[in-house]
Write an enzyme that holds these catalytic residues in place. Structure first.
Site, short mmCIF file in Angstrom:
data_model
loop_
_atom_site.label_atom_id
_atom_site.label_comp_id
_atom_site.label_asym_id
_atom_site.label_seq_id
_atom_site.Cartn_x
_atom_site.Cartn_y
_atom_site.Cartn_z
CB SER A 167 -23.80 11.68 23.72
OG SER A 167 -23.07 11.76 22.52
CB CYS A 170 -15.75 16.57 24.45
SG CYS A 170 -14.16 16.17 23.72
CG ASP A 196 -15.61 15.75 19.20
OD1 ASP A 196 -15.25 15.30 20.30
OD2 ASP A 196 -16.58 16.53 19.05
CG HIS A 242 -15.46 19.84 22.25
ND1 HIS A 242 -15.53 18.68 21.51
CD2 HIS A 242 -16.72 20.32 22.30
CE1 HIS A 242 -16.78 18.46 21.15
NE2 HIS A 242 -17.52 19.45 21.61
#
Lengths: 374, 616
Positions: free
Chosen positions: B326, B384, B365, B371
């Site tokens: 991420s 997210c 996810d 989310h």
């Protein structure tokens, strides 16, 4: 088969002479070699800072080498012929093994450590390459045909390249010329030889491209040694000073200032001829060259008297390679050839080269003393 | 004789062979005459010239080895030094009774028999009037004992030799590297006259990449010698030029804090000064002690290092390849804004998974329930995945590749260390060439969350973060700040600066979102944001070590430690006027927010503690 049945053929029937004949030793060749070996010890004593240690070690190696020569002289030449291909194959296998081990061990490696001594496969291949080629070429009527020549070239190239990448350019040259010698004596036509020379010359730029940095440096230094007097030109300059200062009569034994003062590097190995030239002058040098010529002449005579094609080719090639040895070393020491790291045969300090050389002479003696009466 | 001989024309063969023997002998005679002519030229024609040269040759040239340059950190603390090592040297030719002397020394200094034998062996190989060492690495007691009796031992002396020492050992091994003995292969390629007196050469790290600068210039002395090669007096001396001292941008204190902060995790921490590109910390844990390599490491010790599971010899910061996870999202988000594929306010719904039209595969996810409806800011602060699947899908791999490449992914950063890895930024072309396959849309999605083929080094990640923090002004990392030689001071490596054109509004949105990661209620790294007078901007990341099967339950406590996810964190601070960028990778650390972020925070807080900030 038995040579001792006609002792009068060999001149004086002294006790030593008859013993040597029984041992299948060729007396003229043996005497010349013995003279060279003694000369070697004399020069080594001077070049090696008068250390008796070096003499004892080299003397021991010479003893071993002469012993091996005597053993090989005893073997029937047909045995050499029979095992030519197997020995060559073994040599190639060991060369590949050294190459692979060198890569694992990170860095150049030329020898296999057998525990009690270090064995250089490139030394063995110096003899087995001409054996292999003589065996291969002698199989068909001479001169060799084109197809044979192609295979023969591959047989020469394979060990040459394996040694050249070690990298050991000097030995590669010797191996290549021992193989090429066989083809020459087998009657390779002058036209083909000329075209090979032309092709090789035109390949020089490509060869240059593949040379390692230090090899290129050596060639450049050879062309202009004064450009780098502290670095790579040092050897050649110092060597020329030593030889030139010797003059006609030389400075006399133990009076070489150049090697004594440590200016001449490798004074007891590759550059020993410079010490010799400084101490014994031009007269000594010519004498040494004559001794070498006598050895070579005897080898070629043995070849001319040999009874089968294999023996002839092997004997003549061994004699020829011995000359290449001499020429490349002296040529580099007097500054007419680049420095490639070839010792002065029979004279330089070091064990591996003298053992291989005398093994070769042992084969020559075997060829000469095992002749069938016609 | 073999039957084949019968078909040969023996007379023809004989004649041919004899011809060749004669031809060969003629060539040999000719070449020997050529050698003789050359000898005549040298020994008769050139004799006078060479004889006078030989006379002046009683002057011997000996190399004077330069002192190797030292290496300091940014605050002048020594990272690599030369320490004296003392050895007991004997010149046999100057000793009247060698056996007697050896026996006396043996009693005095308690020398074991093996060392005496070793000495006898090396002595025989030495030149006359050259010294051989009996004891190496003498300690203070041995030195003192010998100093008292020295006048009674002519020909015995103590020699001093400089040995490289690395006081911070494993802390700096992957930056400084080490020197080692020059080996046969190196000997052949080194300039002979420069290295005539040297025994060691830089093998790794700064020691290797700055070898020519650190080594200095070899000098020489012209020494008059007599016939016994004994030195009489020095005629002329050209002093060696010592190697330049290097000052690194690295701060060893900060380096230690980062190294210790990793605790038991294997991993890397790279911190960069955003304004200059100077590398402040360059940690690869575990390190190793480079000092044994200087004197020659034993085979067993080297094997132990090589076979260790933690791979201490592996420079993770420079050569470790990890999926960025991420931490890649801010770059993808910026690509989305710059390509006008999204705007910051637009909300996308996240149900916890995403599916490509017509494909049953569910791209999940990390939060199982999803989310809900998120905008760009929330997508970054909460990390997210679904938002970024959709963003990557609408951007397409070509846009992602073309934009993100500008930040240096998939390329060497150009740091002044050898051996840097390229990493991998996948593209349509790359896949066609390497895998001979077309690019699949699903691969674009996982590239969007920093997984798939994507691979980065910790150094690349830190550099890209610094460039982001610098509003697109490209930062090139370097270690050496300046090189101080005797007569001049030179700056470190030339830094090539570039600018990525970015709209100010776009980059500010991204930076604000990265501040939110630490300073907002739902931020994934909010634990590190307390009690500091400035704001940190960052992004957490968790890189999968293996792929989770579809619909499989995933509980990190059940998984073997070595299969646990890598924890990542990129950050810079102060967010308003960035000074330092830090990238952290903790192998098998699990979560970026809970493991990697606190490590980066320690580095940032220590670095900024001496600066004064007004409360935001």
């Amino acid at each position: 088969m038995k040579t001792e049945s006609r002792p009068e053929h060999f001149g004086s029937p002294s006790l030593l002479g008859s013993l040597l004949r029984r041992l299948h030793i060729d007396i003229p060749l043996f005497l010349a070699l013995l003279l060279a070996a003694l000369l070697s010890l004399v020069i080594l004593y001077s070049a090696g800072s008068q250390e008796t240690d070096i003499l004892i070690r080299q003397g021991a190696r010479m003893g071993l080498a002469f012993g091996l020569m005597a053993v090989l002289a005893h073997v029937n030449p047909n045995q050499f012929k029979r095992y030519s291909a197997i020995l060559f194959g073994m040599g190639i296998f060991l060369l590949v093994a050294v190459l692979i081990m060198g890569q694992i061990g990170k860095g150049a490696q030329r020898w296999l450590d057998l525990g009690f001594f270090r064995f250089q496969p490139s030394e063995m291949i110096k003899i087995t390459t001409p054996m292999m080629l003589a065996w291969f070429v002698a199989d068909q009527p001479l001169p060799p045909k084109l197809g044979q020549l192609l295979i023969a070239s591959l047989l020469i190239l394979l060990p040459t390249l394996l040694i050249a990448v070690q990298p050991d350019l000097g030995t590669a040259i010797l191996v290549a010329s021992s193989g090429a010698g066989v083809l020459f004596f087998a009657g390779l036509s002058w036209r083909i030889m000329l075209s090979i020379i032309v092709i090789l010359t035109s390949l020089t730029p490509i060869l240059w491209h593949f040379m390692r940095g230090y090899q290129r440096d050596r060639v450049l230094t050879f062309l202009n040694p004064e450009a780098d007097p502290l670095g790579r030109g040092y050897h050649i300059i110092q060597s020329k000073i030593a030889i030139g200062s010797g003059g006609i009569y030389g400075k006399g034994w133990l009076n070489s200032t150049q090697s004594e003062l440590d200016f001449l590097p490798e004074s007891s190995t590759d550059f020993i001829f410079a010490v010799f030239a400084e101490e014994f002058g031009l007269i000594g040098c010519v004498g040494l060259l004559v001794l070498y010529l006598l050895i070579i002449a005897r080898c070629l005579y043995i070849a001319s008297q040999a009874q089968d094609t294999y023996s002839r080719l092997l004997a003549s090639s061994l004699g020829f390679t011995f000359f290449v040895y001499v020429f490349v070393n002296i040529g580099m020491v007097v500054g007419v050839l680049p420095v490639v790291g070839v010792p002065l045969p029979l004279i330089s300090y070091g064990g591996t080269s003298i053992v291989t050389l005398l093994a070769g002479f042992g084969i020559l003696m075997s060829i000469h003393t095992h002749k069938k009466r016609l | 004789m073999s039957p084949i001989y019968s078909v040969r024309d023996n007379t023809l063969e004989n004649r041919l062979f004899l011809e060749r023997i004669i031809a060969a002998f003629l060539v040999i005679i000719l070449l020997t005459i050529a050698l003789t002519v050359r000898l005549v030229y040298l020994q008769i024609v050139g004799h006078e010239h060479y004889a006078s040269m030989a006379k002046s040759n009683s002057v011997k040239i000996v190399p004077l080895t330069p002192t190797r340059g030292l290496i300091y950190d940014t605050k002048g603390r020594v990272l690599a030094e030369n320490t004296a090592s003392y050895s007991l040297e004997l010149i046999p030719e100057q000793i009247e009774n060698l056996d007697d002397t050896l026996a006396k020394l043996q009693v005095l200094l308690a020398i074991p028999n093996e060392k005496i034998e070793q000495f006898q062996k090396t002595r025989k190989r030495q030149k006359r009037f050259a010294s051989s060492s009996l004891l190496l690495n003498m300690n203070d007691e041995e030195l003192a004992k010998f100093a008292v009796v020295r006048p009674y031992f002519p020909g015995v002396d103590i020699h001093t030799q400089m040995v490289r020492n690395y006081p911070y050992a494993e802390l700096t091994a992957h930056v400084i590297g080490y020197v080692g003995r020059i080996n046969e292969a190196e000997m052949k390629i080194l300039p002979m006259s420069e290295y005539r007196g040297s025994t060691h050469i830089g093998k790794l790290g700064i020691e290797s990449s700055y070898e020519t600068v650190l080594h200095g210039k070899t000098g020489y002395a012209e020494i008059e010698t007599n016939v016994q090669a004994r030195s009489l007096n020095t005629l002329n001396e050209v002093n060696p030029e010592p190697g330049a001292n290097l000052y690194l941008a690295l701060d060893i204190e900060l380096q230690k804090i980062a190294y210790d902060a990793l605790e038991n995790f294997n991993g890397a921490v790279v911190a960069i000064d955003i304004k200059t590109g100077g590398v402040l910390t360059f940690v690869s844990r575990p390190g190793f002690d480079p000092n044994p390599f200087v004197v020659g490491i034993s085979n067993e010790a080297y094997q132990a290092l090589q076979s260790s599971d933690n791979q201490p010899l592996y420079n993770r910061a420079l050569r470790g390849l990890y999926p960025p996870g991420s931490t890649f999202k801010p770059f993808v988000a910026l690509a989305g804004l710059e390509n006008e594929v999204i705007n910051g306010q637009q909300k996308l719904f996240c149900p916890g998974y995403y599916q490509l039209p017509g494909v049953p595969h569910k791209y999940r996810d990390w939060r199982k329930g999803g989310h809900g409806s998120v905008n760009l800011h929330e997508a970054i602060t909460q990390s997210c995945d679904v938002y970024f699947y959709r963003l990557a899908g609408s951007l397409g791999i070509d846009n992602i590749y073309n934009f993100v490449k500008k930040f240096g992914f998939g390329e060497k950063t150009g740091i002044d260390l050898d051996g840097e890895k390229l990493g991998l930024l996948p593209s349509r072309d790359w896949k066609a060439k390497q895998k001979n396959r077309a690019w699949y849309p699903g691969e674009t999605l996982i590239t969007g969350i920093g997984q798939g083929y994507l691979q980065v080094t910790p150094l690349q990640l830190a550099t890209a973060t610094a460039t982001l923090a610098n509003h697109g002004n490209v930062v090139t990392p370097f270690l050496v700040e300046k090189m101080v030689a005797a007569h001049e001071t030179k700056p470190g490596p030339e830094v090539h600066k570039g600018v990525i054109p970015l709209k100010p509004d776009n980059i500010n949105q991204i930076i604000n979102a990265m501040v939110g990661v630490i300073h907002s209620e739902h931020g994934t790294a909010k634990s590190i944001g307390h009690a500091i007078p400035y704001q940190i901007a960052g992004k957490t990341g968790t890189a999968q070590v293996f792929n989770i099967k579809q619909n499989a339950k995933y509980n990190e406590h059940d998984i073997d430690f070595k299969l646990r996810d890598h924890a990542l964190f990129i950050s810079f601070a102060p967010a308003a006027d960035p000074m330092i960028a830090v990238a952290v990778i903790a192998e098998n650390g699990g979560h970026g927010g809970s493991v990697a972020a606190p490590i980066a925070a320690k580095v940032i807080k220590h670095y900024l503690k001496d600066f004064h900030f007004e409360q935001p």
